[in-house]
Design a protein around this motif. Structure first.
Motif, PDB file in Angstrom:
ATOM      1  N   ASP A  60      47.969 150.478 -16.252  1.00  0.00           N
ATOM      2  CA  ASP A  60      47.935 150.130 -14.833  1.00  0.00           C
ATOM      3  C   ASP A  60      47.081 151.165 -14.096  1.00  0.00           C
ATOM      4  O   ASP A  60      47.419 151.652 -13.024  1.00  0.00           O
ATOM      5  CB  ASP A  60      49.373 150.106 -14.282  1.00  0.00           C
ATOM      6  CG  ASP A  60      49.444 149.590 -12.846  1.00  0.00           C
ATOM      7  OD1 ASP A  60      50.476 149.807 -12.187  1.00  0.00           O
ATOM      8  OD2 ASP A  60      48.446 148.978 -12.383  1.00  0.00           O
ATOM      9  N   HIS A 103      58.890 154.830 -12.558  1.00  0.00           N
ATOM     10  CA  HIS A 103      58.722 154.466 -13.973  1.00  0.00           C
ATOM     11  C   HIS A 103      57.731 155.441 -14.616  1.00  0.00           C
ATOM     12  O   HIS A 103      57.006 156.146 -13.923  1.00  0.00           O
ATOM     13  CB  HIS A 103      58.184 153.022 -14.077  1.00  0.00           C
ATOM     14  CG  HIS A 103      57.035 152.754 -13.169  1.00  0.00           C
ATOM     15  ND1 HIS A 103      57.185 152.287 -11.863  1.00  0.00           N
ATOM     16  CD2 HIS A 103      55.708 152.934 -13.328  1.00  0.00           C
ATOM     17  CE1 HIS A 103      55.999 152.175 -11.289  1.00  0.00           C
ATOM     18  NE2 HIS A 103      55.084 152.573 -12.149  1.00  0.00           N
ATOM     19  N   ARG A 197      52.161 161.156  -2.072  1.00  0.00           N
ATOM     20  CA  ARG A 197      52.340 159.742  -1.732  1.00  0.00           C
ATOM     21  C   ARG A 197      53.240 159.207  -2.825  1.00  0.00           C
ATOM     22  O   ARG A 197      52.870 159.306  -4.007  1.00  0.00           O
ATOM     23  CB  ARG A 197      50.990 159.029  -1.702  1.00  0.00           C
ATOM     24  CG  ARG A 197      51.056 157.518  -1.475  1.00  0.00           C
ATOM     25  CD  ARG A 197      51.091 156.768  -2.781  1.00  0.00           C
ATOM     26  NE  ARG A 197      50.933 155.329  -2.635  1.00  0.00           N
ATOM     27  CZ  ARG A 197      51.033 154.456  -3.607  1.00  0.00           C
ATOM     28  NH1 ARG A 197      51.296 154.897  -4.852  1.00  0.00           N
ATOM     29  NH2 ARG A 197      50.899 153.168  -3.394  1.00  0.00           N
ATOM     30  N   ASP A 199      54.988 156.552  -4.965  1.00  0.00           N
ATOM     31  CA  ASP A 199      54.793 155.170  -5.411  1.00  0.00           C
ATOM     32  C   ASP A 199      56.117 154.397  -5.460  1.00  0.00           C
ATOM     33  O   ASP A 199      57.075 154.850  -6.097  1.00  0.00           O
ATOM     34  CB  ASP A 199      54.181 155.225  -6.815  1.00  0.00           C
ATOM     35  CG  ASP A 199      53.694 153.887  -7.296  1.00  0.00           C
ATOM     36  OD1 ASP A 199      52.814 153.317  -6.642  1.00  0.00           O
ATOM     37  OD2 ASP A 199      54.221 153.401  -8.317  1.00  0.00           O
ATOM     38  N   GLU A 250      55.638 154.950  -0.294  1.00  0.00           N
ATOM     39  CA  GLU A 250      55.164 153.564  -0.383  1.00  0.00           C
ATOM     40  C   GLU A 250      56.389 152.696  -0.577  1.00  0.00           C
ATOM     41  O   GLU A 250      57.130 152.886  -1.560  1.00  0.00           O
ATOM     42  CB  GLU A 250      54.195 153.361  -1.547  1.00  0.00           C
ATOM     43  CG  GLU A 250      53.558 151.974  -1.489  1.00  0.00           C
ATOM     44  CD  GLU A 250      53.320 151.327  -2.836  1.00  0.00           C
ATOM     45  OE1 GLU A 250      53.940 151.745  -3.832  1.00  0.00           O
ATOM     46  OE2 GLU A 250      52.513 150.400  -2.903  1.00  0.00           O
ATOM     47  N   HIS A 323      44.088 150.689  -2.789  1.00  0.00           N
ATOM     48  CA  HIS A 323      43.624 150.233  -4.114  1.00  0.00           C
ATOM     49  C   HIS A 323      44.319 148.950  -4.557  1.00  0.00           C
ATOM     50  O   HIS A 323      43.988 148.385  -5.605  1.00  0.00           O
ATOM     51  CB  HIS A 323      43.864 151.345  -5.130  1.00  0.00           C
ATOM     52  CG  HIS A 323      45.302 151.663  -5.274  1.00  0.00           C
ATOM     53  ND1 HIS A 323      46.049 152.297  -4.288  1.00  0.00           N
ATOM     54  CD2 HIS A 323      46.174 151.379  -6.260  1.00  0.00           C
ATOM     55  CE1 HIS A 323      47.298 152.395  -4.683  1.00  0.00           C
ATOM     56  NE2 HIS A 323      47.411 151.849  -5.864  1.00  0.00           N
ATOM     57  N   ASP A 324      45.325 148.513  -3.763  1.00  0.00           N
ATOM     58  CA  ASP A 324      46.053 147.282  -4.113  1.00  0.00           C
ATOM     59  C   ASP A 324      45.675 146.106  -3.217  1.00  0.00           C
ATOM     60  O   ASP A 324      46.160 144.993  -3.457  1.00  0.00           O
ATOM     61  CB  ASP A 324      47.574 147.502  -3.925  1.00  0.00           C
ATOM     62  CG  ASP A 324      48.165 148.449  -4.928  1.00  0.00           C
ATOM     63  OD1 ASP A 324      49.189 149.076  -4.607  1.00  0.00           O
ATOM     64  OD2 ASP A 324      47.603 148.577  -6.037  1.00  0.00           O
ATOM     65  N   GLU A 383      47.706 143.129 -12.946  1.00  0.00           N
ATOM     66  CA  GLU A 383      48.422 142.157 -12.104  1.00  0.00           C
ATOM     67  C   GLU A 383      47.652 140.836 -12.067  1.00  0.00           C
ATOM     68  O   GLU A 383      48.231 139.754 -12.204  1.00  0.00           O
ATOM     69  CB  GLU A 383      48.579 142.712 -10.676  1.00  0.00           C
ATOM     70  CG  GLU A 383      49.327 141.773  -9.731  1.00  0.00           C
ATOM     71  CD  GLU A 383      49.327 142.241  -8.278  1.00  0.00           C
ATOM     72  OE1 GLU A 383      48.232 142.554  -7.746  1.00  0.00           O
ATOM     73  OE2 GLU A 383      50.415 142.284  -7.687  1.00  0.00           O
ATOM     74  N   ARG A 410      43.505 142.827  -6.617  1.00  0.00           N
ATOM     75  CA  ARG A 410      43.372 144.257  -6.370  1.00  0.00           C
ATOM     76  C   ARG A 410      42.014 144.790  -6.850  1.00  0.00           C
ATOM     77  O   ARG A 410      41.531 145.817  -6.352  1.00  0.00           O
ATOM     78  CB  ARG A 410      44.506 144.999  -7.066  1.00  0.00           C
ATOM     79  CG  ARG A 410      45.886 144.512  -6.656  1.00  0.00           C
ATOM     80  CD  ARG A 410      47.010 145.410  -7.103  1.00  0.00           C
ATOM     81  NE  ARG A 410      47.114 145.596  -8.554  1.00  0.00           N
ATOM     82  CZ  ARG A 410      48.065 146.353  -9.109  1.00  0.00           C
ATOM     83  NH1 ARG A 410      48.938 147.001  -8.352  1.00  0.00           N
ATOM     84  NH2 ARG A 410      48.114 146.483 -10.417  1.00  0.00           N
TER      85      ARG A 410
HETATM   86  O1  ISL Z   1      50.076 144.452  -5.575  1.00  0.00           O
HETATM   87  C1  ISL Z   1      50.600 144.741  -4.552  1.00  0.00           C
HETATM   88  C2  ISL Z   1      49.986 144.506  -3.252  1.00  0.00           C
HETATM   89  O2  ISL Z   1      50.343 143.227  -2.838  1.00  0.00           O
HETATM   90  C3  ISL Z   1      51.989 145.278  -4.564  1.00  0.00           C
HETATM   91  O3  ISL Z   1      52.910 144.379  -5.132  1.00  0.00           O
HETATM   92  C4  ISL Z   1      52.022 146.537  -5.388  1.00  0.00           C
HETATM   93  O4  ISL Z   1      52.072 146.245  -6.752  1.00  0.00           O
HETATM   94  C5  ISL Z   1      53.249 147.311  -4.944  1.00  0.00           C
HETATM   95  O5  ISL Z   1      52.997 147.690  -3.624  1.00  0.00           O
HETATM   96  C6  ISL Z   1      53.467 148.540  -5.770  1.00  0.00           C
HETATM   97  O6  ISL Z   1      52.244 149.246  -5.864  1.00  0.00           O
HETATM   98  C7  ISL Z   1      52.320 150.538  -6.457  1.00  0.00           C
HETATM   99  O7  ISL Z   1      53.038 150.488  -7.691  1.00  0.00           O
HETATM  100  C8  ISL Z   1      52.485 149.747  -8.773  1.00  0.00           C
HETATM  101  C9  ISL Z   1      50.978 149.978  -8.956  1.00  0.00           C
HETATM  102  O8  ISL Z   1      50.453 148.946  -9.783  1.00  0.00           O
HETATM  103  C10 ISL Z   1      50.247 149.970  -7.639  1.00  0.00           C
HETATM  104  O9  ISL Z   1      48.864 150.262  -7.837  1.00  0.00           O
HETATM  105  C11 ISL Z   1      50.895 151.005  -6.740  1.00  0.00           C
HETATM  106  O10 ISL Z   1      50.205 151.114  -5.498  1.00  0.00           O
HETATM  107  C12 ISL Z   1      53.226 150.184 -10.010  1.00  0.00           C
HETATM  108  O11 ISL Z   1      53.134 151.599 -10.102  1.00  0.00           O
END
Ligand code: ISL
Length: 554
Positions: A60, A103, A197, A199, A250, A323-324, A383, A410
Motif C-alpha cells: 500500500d 496496522h 500525522r 493514519d 486522520e 495522496h488518497d 484500492e 487515488r
Molecule cells: O481511500 C480513501 C479516500 O476516499 C480512504 O478510504 C482512505 O483509504 C482512508 O482515509 C484511510 O487512508 C489512510 O489509510 C490507508 C492508506 O491506504 C491511505 O493511503 C491512508 O491515507 C491504510 O493505511
C-alpha cells in the motif's frame, strides 16, 4: 494571535514516491526531496508532512510498515533522513512523519511471530478469531474490497485487516502494543521529528465483541477507547514537549461533535483532525467510485458546518487534496485549459481564507489535474486494482467502474510531480513507476516559477497572507449567499479587520451586490489581472472562476 504556532502555519504534504527521484530508479526518494527544498521554502510553507518512508513491502505504498525504525532503501537511509531533517530545520521549517499504527505489514517481525503459533507471546498483538459457522468471524468489510478477515491455515484462525490482507490490524487493547508504539514515537521525536500525522487513528479501537455492522455504509464497528488511547499518548510521548509538536489525526467518518473533543486543547489529545465530510459530497456512501457529481451548495454546507462547529473549541485542518484524493481542479474545479488556472486559484482562495490550518498537497500549488486514465492495467493503487477486480468478479458494469476510477482513483494524486516540460517532467532521469501526465508539457513548476499570474504565484500570495493577516487566523467565519449554487462567499472578522472572500465557481459571469459596508474595501488578492485595487461600487461583476479577497480596516 493564538499561542499555538501551527495556527498560523501552512503544511505541505509530500508523497515521497512521486515527488523527486535523485538516484534514477524511477521512484522518488529523500535525495530528491533535499534537491527540491528551495521550491518549498520559496512557496512559504512552514511544515512538511512526509507520507511513510519506513521499511515496507510497498503493498500500500508504505502504509504497510515492516520496520518502524528504518527507512526503506527505495527512499534512502536513516543517514539520508538525518540530513533531510537538518536541512528542513536550517530553512526554518518543521518535519512531520506519517504514523501508521492501526496496522503493520504482515512482514513485520511482530506479525511473523504472532502468526507462528497460537501460543506465541505476540499472538495477542493482532486480532485473531475462530471461524463462525465455518466462515469469517463477522460481517466486517475491508476498505480495499472483500471481507476484513484472512484465514491463516497454519494456526487455523482468521486475522483482522481493515485494509489489505497484508496489513493486519494491531490490537491496541493490548498494553504491550501501546508501549512498543509509544517507544517508537519517542525514538522519532528524539531524532528531531516535529510531530505526526496519524493514519486512521480513530480506527484503533474496535467495539468489544467485534459485533456485526448493521448498515451497508459501516465497514466495521468502532470501539469507545480512542480518546483513552490518545490521552495516554499525550501524557507519555508528548509530555513535557507540549506545544512544540504538531499532531494531526486522520479520521475517516469523524463527526463534528467528536472532533470538538479530539481537538479541544483542554483535553490535549490532538491539535487537529482530517475530517472527510467535504470529500464525500460527490460520492455514493456505499461506493466512492460511484460519482454523483458536484452540488456546490452541499460542498459549501459541509465545510461551513465544520467552520461553525469548531469556532469556539478545537481547530480545523483545511484541505482539498492528498495522496488518497483525486486532484481538486478536476474534481470540484474546471480542468478545461481555458478555466484550469482560474478555477485552481479560486478553490485555493476559498479554502485558504477559512479558519484552520491549510494543507497543500504536492502539485496542488501548480494546479496539477487528474491523469487521463483509460485502461484498468494503468492503475497501481491496491484500492483501485482490488475494486476493479471485484467489479469483474461480481459481473458489474466494468465501463461504469472505469469511469468512476478515472474520476476518483487515488492514482490521480500519485502521478509524478511535474517539475518541467522535459523527459519525465523532470521527476526522474528514468521511466517513472507511474506515468507522467502528458500535460506536464505546459503544466509544470518551471513554467510558473517566474510568472506573476501563475497558480504557483497565487499560492505563494495566499500563504503570505496567512502569515501577515491576523484576521485569517483568528477571525470569526460567517457565510454569505450560502444557498447560491455558483457563488462561494463568506466573511472573516476580528475587532480590527474584516475580510470578504468571494468566488464565482462557474464559467458564466455573475454580478453580485456585496452591500455598502464594502464600499472602498481594499483588494488584497484577486485571480484576474487588472482588478481595481479598491471597490468603487457595491456591485461586483465576477467573470468565470474569478475570486477576490477584500479587506476592511487593516
Ligand atoms: O481511500 C480513501 C479516500 O476516499 C480512504 O478510504 C482512505 O483509504 C482512508 O482515509 C484511510 O487512508 C489512510 O489509510 C490507508 C492508506 O491506504 C491511505 O493511503 C491512508 O491515507 C491504510 O493505511
Amino acid at each position: 494571535m493564538n499561542a499555538a504556532w501551527w495556527k498560523t502555519a501552512v503544511v505541505y504534504q509530500i508523497y515521497p514516491r512521486s515527488f523527486a527521484d535523485s538516484d534514477g530508479d524511477g521512484i522518488g526518494d529523500l535525495g530528491g526531496i533535499i534537491e527540491r527544498l528551495d521550491h518549498l521554502h520559496d512557496l512559504g510553507v512552514d511544515v512538511i508532512w512526509l507520507s511513510p518512508i519506513y521499511r515496507s513491502p510497498q503493498t500500500d505504498n508504505g502504509y504497510d510498515v515492516s520496520d518502524y525504525r528504518d527507512i526503506d532503501p527505495l527512499f534512502g537511509t536513516l543517514a539520508d533522513f538525518d540530513g533531510l531533517i537538518a536541512k528542513v530545520h536550517a530553512l526554518g521549517m518543521k518535519l512531520v512523519m506519517d504514523l501508521v499504527v492501526n496496522h503493520t505489514s504482515d512482514e513485520h517481525p511482530w506479525f511473523v511471530d504472532s502468526r507462528s503459533a497460537r501460543g506465541n507471546p505476540k499472538r495477542d498483538w493482532y486480532i485473531w478469531r475462530d471461524a463462525r459457522g465455518g466462515a469469517v468471524p463477522n460481517n466486517w468489510e475491508s476498505f480495499f474490497s472483500g471481507p476484513a478477515w484472512q484465514w491463516d491455515e497454519f494456526t487455523g484462525q482468521y486475522y483482522l485487516h481493515l485494509f489489505a490482507r497484508k496489513q493486519p490490524d494491531l490490537n491496541w487493547a493490548n498494553p504491550d502494543v501501546r508501549k512498543a508504539l509509544r517507544d517508537m514515537m519517542v525514538w522519532w521525536l528524539d531524532r528531531g521529528v516535529d510531530g505526526f500525522r496519524m493514519d486512521v487513528i480513530n480506527f484503533i479501537s474496535k467495539a468489544d465483541g467485534l459485533p456485526d455492522t448493521i448498515s451497508p455504509q459501516q465497514r466495521f464497528v468502532v470501539g469507545d477507547a480512542v480518546h483513552t488511547y490518545l490521552a495516554e499518548l499525550a501524557d507519555t510521548v508528548f509530555d513535557g514537549r507540549a506545544g512544540e509538536f504538531l499532531t494531526i489525526g486522520e479520521m475517516p467518518g469523524v463527526t463534528t461533535e467528536e472532533a470538538r473533543l479530539y481537538t479541544d486543547p483542554a483535553r490535549g489529545e490532538l491539535d487537529m483532525v482530517f475530517q472527510f465530510e467535504h470529500m464525500s459530497v460527490d460520492q455514493r456512501p456505499e461506493n466512492k467510485f460511484d460519482d454523483i457529481g458536484l452540488d456546490l451548495v452541499a460542498l459549501k454546507t459541509a465545510l461551513h458546518r465544520w467552520q461553525s462547529a469548531l469556532a469556539d473549541v478545537g481547530w480545523n485542518s483545511l484541505y482539498w487534496n492528498n495522496h488518497d484524493q483525486p486532484r481538486v481542479v478536476s474534481r470540484f474545479g474546471d480542468d478545461h485549459p481555458d478555466h484550469w488556472a482560474a478555477s485552481a486559484k479560486a478553490l485555493a482562495a476559498v479554502l485558504h481564507g477559512m479558519r484552520g490550518t491549510p494543507f497543500v498537497y504536492q502539485g496542488e500549488e501548480i494546479g496539477m489535474t487528474n491523469y487521463p486514465f483509460r485502461f484498468p492495467q494503468e492503475y497501481a493503487d491496491i484500492e483501485s486494482v482490488n475494486y476493479f477486480r471485484s467489479v469483474l468478479d461480481q459481473g458489474w458494469d466494468s465501463a461504469a467502474a472505469l469511469a468512476g476510477l478515472a474520476k476518483m482513483s487515488r492514482d490521480n494524486a500519485r502521478t509524478p510531480m511535474q517539475w518541467d516540460a522535459g523527459p519525465h517532467a523532470g521527476f526522474s532521469s528514468e521511466k517513472p513507476w507511474l506515468p507522467v501526465n502528458p500535460n506536464h508539457s505546459w503544466l509544470n513548476v518551471a513554467a510558473q516559477t517566474a510568472a506573476a499570474d501563475s497558480v504557483l504565484a497565487h499560492y505563494r500570495a495566499l500563504i503570505r497572507l496567512r502569515h501577515e493577516l491576523p484576521v485569517l487566523v483568528d477571525g470569526d467565519f460567517t457565510p454569505v449567499m450560502a444557498d447560491d449554487p455558483q457563488i462561494w462567499a463568506y466573511t472573516r472578522a476580528t475587532a480590527q479587520e474584516k475580510l470578504l472572500v468571494i468566488a464565482n465557481c462557474g464559467r458564466t459571469t455573475r454580478t453580485v451586490d456585496v452591500g455598502l459596508e464594502w464600499m472602498s474595501a481594499e483588494l488584497v488578492l484577486g485571480n484576474v489581472s487588472g482588478t481595481a485595487a479598491a471597490l468603487t461600487s457595491t456591485s461586483l461583476a465576477l467573470s468565470g472562476w474569478e475570486a477576490r479577497i477584500y479587506c476592511l480596516g487593516s
